[in-house]
Design a protein around this motif. Structure first.
Motif, PDB file in Angstrom:
ATOM      1  N   THR A  27       0.635  -1.292  -0.070  1.00 24.24           N
ATOM      2  CA  THR A  27       0.044   0.088  -0.128  1.00 24.24           C
ATOM      3  C   THR A  27       0.760   1.258  -0.078  1.00 24.24           C
ATOM      4  O   THR A  27       1.887   1.402   0.956  1.00 24.24           O
ATOM      5  N   ASP A  68      -0.528 -16.053   9.346  1.00 27.05           N
ATOM      6  CA  ASP A  68      -0.039 -16.139   7.914  1.00 27.05           C
ATOM      7  C   ASP A  68       0.968 -15.071   7.881  1.00 27.05           C
ATOM      8  O   ASP A  68       1.883 -15.052   7.014  1.00 27.05           O
ATOM      9  N   ALA A  78      -1.369  -4.653   4.735  1.00 24.97           N
ATOM     10  CA  ALA A  78      -1.974  -5.255   3.648  1.00 24.97           C
ATOM     11  C   ALA A  78      -2.502  -6.713   4.138  1.00 24.97           C
ATOM     12  O   ALA A  78      -3.718  -6.996   3.770  1.00 24.97           O
ATOM     13  N   LEU A  79      -1.492  -7.497   4.744  1.00 24.76           N
ATOM     14  CA  LEU A  79      -2.037  -8.920   5.056  1.00 24.76           C
ATOM     15  C   LEU A  79      -3.163  -8.865   6.336  1.00 24.76           C
ATOM     16  O   LEU A  79      -4.026  -9.546   6.110  1.00 24.76           O
ATOM     17  N   SER A 119      -5.376  -6.553   6.614  1.00 23.63           N
ATOM     18  CA  SER A 119      -6.681  -6.229   5.768  1.00 23.63           C
ATOM     19  C   SER A 119      -7.179  -7.392   4.862  1.00 23.63           C
ATOM     20  O   SER A 119      -8.610  -7.601   5.081  1.00 23.63           O
ATOM     21  N   ARG A 120      -6.362  -8.060   4.409  1.00 17.94           N
ATOM     22  CA  ARG A 120      -6.968  -9.318   3.568  1.00 17.94           C
ATOM     23  C   ARG A 120      -7.373 -10.334   4.600  1.00 17.94           C
ATOM     24  O   ARG A 120      -8.482 -10.800   4.432  1.00 17.94           O
ATOM     25  N   ASP A 121      -6.736 -10.697   5.524  1.00 22.38           N
ATOM     26  CA  ASP A 121      -7.193 -11.640   6.419  1.00 22.38           C
ATOM     27  C   ASP A 121      -8.375 -11.593   7.278  1.00 22.38           C
ATOM     28  O   ASP A 121      -9.173 -12.133   7.573  1.00 22.38           O
ATOM     29  N   GLY A 169     -10.778  -9.282   6.385  1.00 25.73           N
ATOM     30  CA  GLY A 169     -11.917  -8.627   5.221  1.00 25.73           C
ATOM     31  C   GLY A 169     -12.266  -7.356   5.759  1.00 25.73           C
ATOM     32  O   GLY A 169     -13.436  -7.056   5.250  1.00 25.73           O
ATOM     33  N   ASP A 208     -10.723  -3.244   5.721  1.00 25.64           N
ATOM     34  CA  ASP A 208      -9.890  -2.273   5.239  1.00 25.64           C
ATOM     35  C   ASP A 208      -9.215  -1.463   6.412  1.00 25.64           C
ATOM     36  O   ASP A 208      -9.696  -0.660   6.919  1.00 25.64           O
TER      37      ASP A 208
END
Length: 517
Positions: free
Chosen positions: A2, A447, A464-465, A467-469, A471, A473
């Motif tokens: 990001t 992770d 970023a990780l 946020s992905r894990d 769900g 932002d």
């Protein structure tokens, strides 16, 4: 990654560096060419432009492997040692000249790809001019032979790299002094594998990172060769040489645990570390399989003022660790946690040091809580009470030391390794856990270390990780926590308050003593 703006953009540009700083190879920062003309042979930069340590590391190449050989002529911990190092690297620009970091006593000779190379010393830089330019993307070999280095006494007020003790020597290289012993690209963004050979008088023991490959004896001297096959930052190298005893504790999940202590103190020291096997099981239950081939501790008789997570072999001293297991075991867990957070996943730049210390501090206090020693260890009955107290200090810490992920300065090592990257970083993780819930937080942690094993990563990669894990932002949420000058509200605890910043409270935020690495 990001890309952020304003105060939240991590600065990896040193003053006066006009070129862009990029990420290449195994994560090494490098000066990217501005045009096709820059592809002509040119000098690699004398530093990587790290905001806190601008001259640390070197540009233009990515080290793949070190083959380090050290010679100890006699049984004298204070002796000057000699060594050779063969460095295999890949050029990331066409190089007319390049640097290594080295602050030792002297250098004998340098070759590049088997040809004699010219070299000069400039401060802590070894400036090397090969007989012919190195092509962009070419793999090349540098041999620095006959270098010399002398250990110094441990000093808790001014930590140094190559340290002498009554029993032998060790290396305490974090964050910027492994090159006091050997020439290297001494920045955590450039991880490499290592073979380390130590030749010592018979009767001395030599231990280094990784696995013992072989020993050999000749004419009253013994050579010990270790191999660290996993990528390692130079600041995590360990070479413990002297009248030490190696002790095997057994295995956990197939991982051998071995400790190294002064022979004369073995009966006293070895029982202090009896809970290592249980601690390994506990950490694996939290974040998954241990990332290296073995683990253990090396203990010296002295006062470094800190413990240090040198890879596979954490360093402790007799002068600073607690006298009882309730105090020592969380510190042992702190250093063990670093093997995942800081060693296997290293910081891309030193502003990211909260990733090391915040995580290790988080697992340190959670270990104490789960083992019924939190009250004895930190003075609070519950984790919630502990974090409420640390949360209240947030604005003082930020005013004194800078945001969690952006220490203000590096005039002293304690400016970088400050309370806000330790307990402040732990508070950030607690806030993240409150925001996303226990299950998603546990996934983020696992992770992070499993997907990035062996790499150097940034705070933006962590955001970023997460946020992905989760769900969610989390960019705004974690940017506020990590880069903000004010402490954000704690999720789930609207009643928690932050103590206002005043001269008195800011002074109180200063640590009473150096922190544990």
């Amino acid at each position: 990654m990001t890309v952020l703006t304003g105060d939240r953009l991590p600065s990896v540009l040193a003053a006066g560096v006009a070129a862009l700083i990029g990420v290449t190879g195994a994560g090494v920062l490098s000066v990217a060419p501005a045009s096709a003309a820059a592809q002509k042979p040119s000098p690699g930069s004398a530093g990587l432009g790290d905001r806190l340590y601008p001259t640390l590391g070197n540009g233009g190449y990515d080290v793949q492997n070190y083959d380090l050989s050290l010679d100890y002529a006699r049984k004298d911990p204070a002796q000057q040692i000699t060594g050779n190092v063969t460095i295999t690297a890949r050029a990331i620009q066409s190089l007319s000249r390049f640097d290594l970091d080295f602050a030792g006593d002297a250098v004998g000779a340098v070759t590049v790809d088997g040809r004699r190379a010219a070299f000069t010393r400039s401060g802590e830089e070894l400036v090397i001019t090969p007989s012919r330019p190195i092509r962009d993307r070419a793999v090349f070999t540098v041999v620095v032979s006959g270098f010399r280095a002398t250990p110094v006494a441990p000093d808790a007020d001014a930590p140094v790299g190559f340290v002498k003790t009554p029993d032998g020597t060790v290396l305490a290289g974090q964050p910027a002094s492994s090159h006091n012993l050997f020439p290297s690209n001494d920045h955590p963004s450039d991880k490499a594998t290592y073979t380390i050979k130590m030749t010592v008088p018979d009767g001395w023991t030599a231990t280094a990172n990784g696995t013992l490959v072989r020993t050999s004896e000749s004419h009253g001297r013994e050579s010990w060769v270790y191999r660290e096959k996993n990528p390692m930052a130079s600041e995590l190298v360990q070479v413990a040489v002297g009248d030490f005893l190696q002790y095997s504790r057994g295995k956990v999940d197939g991982i051998p645990i071995r400790d190294v202590v002064p022979r004369r103190l073995a009966g006293t020291l070895l029982p202090r570390f009896a809970n290592e096997l249980e601690q390994m099981k506990w950490m694996e239950s939290k974040v998954g399989k241990y990332p290296f081939e073995n683990y253990g501790v090396v203990v010296i008789d002295g006062n470094l003022g800190f413990a240090l997570e040198t890879q596979t072999l954490s360093l402790f001293d007799t002068g600073s660790f607690p006298s009882d297991s309730a105090g020592l075991d969380p510190v042992l867990t702190h250093e063990l946690a670093h093997q995942w957070f800081g060693d296997s996943v290293a910081p891309e730049v030193w502003s990211n040091v909260w990733q090391n210390e915040g995580h290790a501090s988080y697992y340190e206090v959670h270990y104490a809580a789960e083992h019924g020693t939190l009250k004895t260890y930190v003075g609070f009955d519950t984790l919630e009470a502990y974090y409420k107290n640390r949360y209240a200090r947030g604005d003082q810490y930020r005013a004194t030391y800078g945001p969690v992920a952006r220490p203000l300065k590096s005039d002293s090592i304690w400016d970088v390794f400050n309370p806000n990257v330790y307990s402040g970083g732990s508070v950030v993780l607690y806030a993240l856990q409150q925001q996303v819930g226990d299950r998603k937080f546990a996934k983020i942690e696992r992770d992070w270390v499993q997907q990035n094993r062996g790499k150097s990563k940034s705070t933006e990669d962590f955001i970023a990780l997460a946020s992905r894990d989760s769900g969610q932002d989390l960019r705004g949420f974690l940017n506020d926590w990590l880069y903000g000058s004010k402490t954000p509200p704690m999720p789930g605890h609207p009643d928690w308050t932050v103590t206002p910043v005043t001269p008195a409270t800011t002074a109180a935020a200063a640590p009473a003593a150096p922190l544990t690495y």
